[in-house]
Design a protein around this motif. Structure first.
Motif, PDB file in Angstrom:
ATOM      1  N   VAL A   1       0.844  -1.193   0.000  1.00  0.00           N
ATOM      2  CA  VAL A   1       0.000   0.000   0.000  1.00  0.00           C
ATOM      3  C   VAL A   1       0.881   1.246   0.000  1.00  0.00           C
ATOM      4  CG1 VAL A   1      -1.652   1.361   1.362  1.00  0.00           C
ATOM      5  CG2 VAL A   1      -1.921  -1.112   1.195  1.00  0.00           C
ATOM      6  N   SER A   2       0.514   2.214  -0.822  1.00  0.00           N
ATOM      7  CA  SER A   2       1.141   3.525  -0.779  1.00  0.00           C
ATOM      8  C   SER A   2       0.241   4.434   0.050  1.00  0.00           C
ATOM      9  CB  SER A   2       1.294   4.105  -2.194  1.00  0.00           C
ATOM     10  OG  SER A   2       1.778   5.430  -2.103  1.00  0.00           O
ATOM     11  N   VAL A   3       0.645   4.688   1.299  1.00  0.00           N
ATOM     12  CA  VAL A   3      -0.192   5.526   2.163  1.00  0.00           C
ATOM     13  C   VAL A   3      -0.270   6.960   1.652  1.00  0.00           C
ATOM     14  CG1 VAL A   3       0.025   4.085   4.227  1.00  0.00           C
ATOM     15  CG2 VAL A   3       1.702   5.888   3.812  1.00  0.00           C
ATOM     16  N   ALA A   4       0.647   7.342   0.768  1.00  0.00           N
ATOM     17  CA  ALA A   4       0.592   8.674   0.164  1.00  0.00           C
ATOM     18  C   ALA A   4      -0.611   8.805  -0.771  1.00  0.00           C
ATOM     19  CB  ALA A   4       1.873   8.970  -0.605  1.00  0.00           C
ATOM     20  N   ARG A   5      -1.211   7.688  -1.140  1.00  0.00           N
ATOM     21  CA  ARG A   5      -2.379   7.703  -2.029  1.00  0.00           C
ATOM     22  C   ARG A   5      -3.699   7.767  -1.272  1.00  0.00           C
ATOM     23  NH1 ARG A   5      -2.189   6.591  -7.776  1.00  0.00           N
ATOM     24  NH2 ARG A   5      -0.014   6.521  -8.323  1.00  0.00           N
ATOM     25  N   ILE A   6      -3.642   7.902   0.052  1.00  0.00           N
ATOM     26  CA  ILE A   6      -4.861   8.077   0.833  1.00  0.00           C
ATOM     27  C   ILE A   6      -5.206   9.563   0.811  1.00  0.00           C
ATOM     28  CG2 ILE A   6      -5.995   7.773   3.060  1.00  0.00           C
ATOM     29  CD1 ILE A   6      -3.861   5.619   3.694  1.00  0.00           C
ATOM     30  N   ASP A   7      -6.418   9.874   0.411  1.00  0.00           N
ATOM     31  CA  ASP A   7      -6.858  11.271   0.321  1.00  0.00           C
ATOM     32  C   ASP A   7      -6.895  11.876   1.723  1.00  0.00           C
ATOM     33  OD1 ASP A   7      -8.479  13.634   0.257  1.00  0.00           O
ATOM     34  OD2 ASP A   7      -9.352  12.949  -1.626  1.00  0.00           O
ATOM     35  N   PRO A   8      -6.109  12.935   1.980  1.00  0.00           N
ATOM     36  CA  PRO A   8      -6.038  13.513   3.326  1.00  0.00           C
ATOM     37  C   PRO A   8      -7.312  14.258   3.745  1.00  0.00           C
ATOM     38  CG  PRO A   8      -4.734  14.817   1.805  1.00  0.00           C
ATOM     39  CD  PRO A   8      -5.204  13.605   1.052  1.00  0.00           C
ATOM     40  N   GLU A   9      -8.242  14.421   2.826  1.00  0.00           N
ATOM     41  CA  GLU A   9      -9.506  15.090   3.157  1.00  0.00           C
ATOM     42  C   GLU A   9     -10.639  14.103   3.419  1.00  0.00           C
ATOM     43  OE1 GLU A   9      -9.596  18.314   3.755  1.00  0.00           O
ATOM     44  OE2 GLU A   9      -7.459  18.347   3.229  1.00  0.00           O
ATOM     45  N   THR A  10     -10.508  12.869   2.889  1.00  0.00           N
ATOM     46  CA  THR A  10     -11.604  11.904   2.995  1.00  0.00           C
ATOM     47  C   THR A  10     -11.221  10.576   3.626  1.00  0.00           C
ATOM     48  OG1 THR A  10     -11.180  10.954   0.813  1.00  0.00           O
ATOM     49  CG2 THR A  10     -12.673  12.866   0.907  1.00  0.00           C
TER      50      THR A  10
ATOM     51  N   PHE B   1      -1.751  -5.028   5.775  1.00  0.00           N
ATOM     52  CA  PHE B   1      -1.141  -5.193   4.458  1.00  0.00           C
ATOM     53  C   PHE B   1       0.296  -5.672   4.625  1.00  0.00           C
ATOM     54  CE2 PHE B   1      -0.489  -0.943   5.944  1.00  0.00           C
ATOM     55  CZ  PHE B   1       0.718  -0.493   5.444  1.00  0.00           C
ATOM     56  N   PRO B   2       0.882  -6.236   3.560  1.00  0.00           N
ATOM     57  CA  PRO B   2       2.220  -6.818   3.713  1.00  0.00           C
ATOM     58  C   PRO B   2       3.348  -5.807   3.825  1.00  0.00           C
ATOM     59  CG  PRO B   2       1.425  -7.155   1.480  1.00  0.00           C
ATOM     60  CD  PRO B   2       0.289  -6.558   2.257  1.00  0.00           C
ATOM     61  N   ALA B   3       3.293  -4.709   3.055  1.00  0.00           N
ATOM     62  CA  ALA B   3       4.406  -3.758   3.034  1.00  0.00           C
ATOM     63  C   ALA B   3       3.935  -2.432   2.453  1.00  0.00           C
ATOM     64  CB  ALA B   3       5.553  -4.303   2.189  1.00  0.00           C
ATOM     65  N   GLY B   4       4.694  -1.402   2.727  1.00  0.00           N
ATOM     66  CA  GLY B   4       4.409  -0.100   2.151  1.00  0.00           C
ATOM     67  C   GLY B   4       5.179   0.097   0.859  1.00  0.00           C
ATOM     68  N   LYS B   5       4.776   1.120   0.125  1.00  0.00           N
ATOM     69  CA  LYS B   5       5.493   1.484  -1.099  1.00  0.00           C
ATOM     70  C   LYS B   5       5.236   2.957  -1.359  1.00  0.00           C
ATOM     71  CE  LYS B   5       1.756   0.369  -4.282  1.00  0.00           C
ATOM     72  NZ  LYS B   5       1.346  -0.345  -5.480  1.00  0.00           N
TER      73      LYS B   5
ATOM     74  N   ALA C   1       8.102  -3.676   7.877  1.00  0.00           N
ATOM     75  CA  ALA C   1       8.067  -2.248   8.199  1.00  0.00           C
ATOM     76  C   ALA C   1       8.896  -1.458   7.197  1.00  0.00           C
ATOM     77  CB  ALA C   1       8.619  -2.023   9.600  1.00  0.00           C
ATOM     78  N   ASP C   2       8.427  -0.257   6.868  1.00  0.00           N
ATOM     79  CA  ASP C   2       9.228   0.647   6.045  1.00  0.00           C
ATOM     80  C   ASP C   2       9.225   2.020   6.699  1.00  0.00           C
ATOM     81  OD1 ASP C   2       7.438   2.664   4.372  1.00  0.00           O
ATOM     82  OD2 ASP C   2       6.364   0.774   4.447  1.00  0.00           O
ATOM     83  N   ALA C   3      10.223   2.809   6.367  1.00  0.00           N
ATOM     84  CA  ALA C   3      10.440   4.095   7.036  1.00  0.00           C
ATOM     85  C   ALA C   3       9.244   5.034   6.906  1.00  0.00           C
ATOM     86  CB  ALA C   3      11.696   4.762   6.485  1.00  0.00           C
TER      87      ALA C   3
ATOM     88  N   THR D   1       4.335  -4.996  13.350  1.00  0.00           N
ATOM     89  CA  THR D   1       4.958  -5.540  12.143  1.00  0.00           C
ATOM     90  C   THR D   1       5.489  -6.935  12.429  1.00  0.00           C
ATOM     91  OG1 THR D   1       7.186  -4.729  12.621  1.00  0.00           O
ATOM     92  CG2 THR D   1       5.710  -3.223  11.467  1.00  0.00           C
ATOM     93  N   GLY D   2       5.972  -7.573  11.354  1.00  0.00           N
ATOM     94  CA  GLY D   2       6.705  -8.827  11.499  1.00  0.00           C
ATOM     95  C   GLY D   2       5.882 -10.043  11.864  1.00  0.00           C
ATOM     96  N   LEU D   3       4.596 -10.061  11.518  1.00  0.00           N
ATOM     97  CA  LEU D   3       3.783 -11.241  11.814  1.00  0.00           C
ATOM     98  C   LEU D   3       4.158 -12.425  10.942  1.00  0.00           C
ATOM     99  CD1 LEU D   3       0.186  -9.744  12.104  1.00  0.00           C
ATOM    100  CD2 LEU D   3       1.669 -10.490  13.954  1.00  0.00           C
ATOM    101  N   GLY D   4       4.687 -12.158   9.763  1.00  0.00           N
ATOM    102  CA  GLY D   4       4.967 -13.202   8.788  1.00  0.00           C
ATOM    103  C   GLY D   4       3.799 -13.320   7.823  1.00  0.00           C
TER     104      GLY D   4
END
Length: 139
Positions: free
Chosen positions: A32-41, A63-67, A94-96, A111-114
């Motif tokens: 998932v790219s959390v940057a693609r979540i609309d900050p207004e909705t 979700f498995p990882a961020g991007k 986990a990602d930064a 994180t790290g559930l496998g």
């Protein structure tokens, strides 16, 4: 092996951001790219993604990882301030970007559930997430 008994018990990962949340899992099997979540909705806008068009407000994002973009950290912080973002995050790798955003926003993060354990969490499952202990419990 993850079994029905596991779903009645708990999964344990690594708690990275303390806090406890109870809610409904919003689950996907892709990064998932959390940057693609609309900050207004609080709606994810990522064409072709399983959660495209879904409002993540008040849910537990699994979700498995961020991007993607480093702007995602700010997005998570903004969503939390407006109370329209996920109330907890459970991810395998986990990602930064996600970690920084969760820290800034005070969103419990495990994180790290496998992959196998993460895969047993289904869309709509009721969960308790404890970001301090790394515990994810089915309710």
């Amino acid at each position: 092996m993850i079994t029905r008994a596991t779903k009645r018990a708990a999964l344990r990962g690594t708690g990275l951001v303390a806090g406890v949340a109870r809610g409904i899992a919003r689950t996907c099997r892709d990064a998932v790219s959390v940057a693609r979540i609309d900050p207004e909705t609080g709606v994810l806008h990522e064409p072709g993604h399983a959660l495209d068009g879904c409002c993540l407000a008040g849910g537990i994002l699994v979700f498995p990882a961020g991007k993607g973009s480093s702007g995602g950290s700010y997005i998570l912080m903004s969503l939390a301030a407006k109370k329209i973002g996920p109330i907890a995050i459970v991810m395998d790798v986990a990602d930064a970007v996600v970690v920084a955003g969760a820290v800034l926003a005070g969103i419990p993060l495990v994180t790290g559930l496998g992959a196998e354990a993460l895969g047993c969490i289904n869309e709509g499952d009721r969960l308790l997430v404890d970001g301090g202990t790394g515990l994810v419990r089915f309710l």
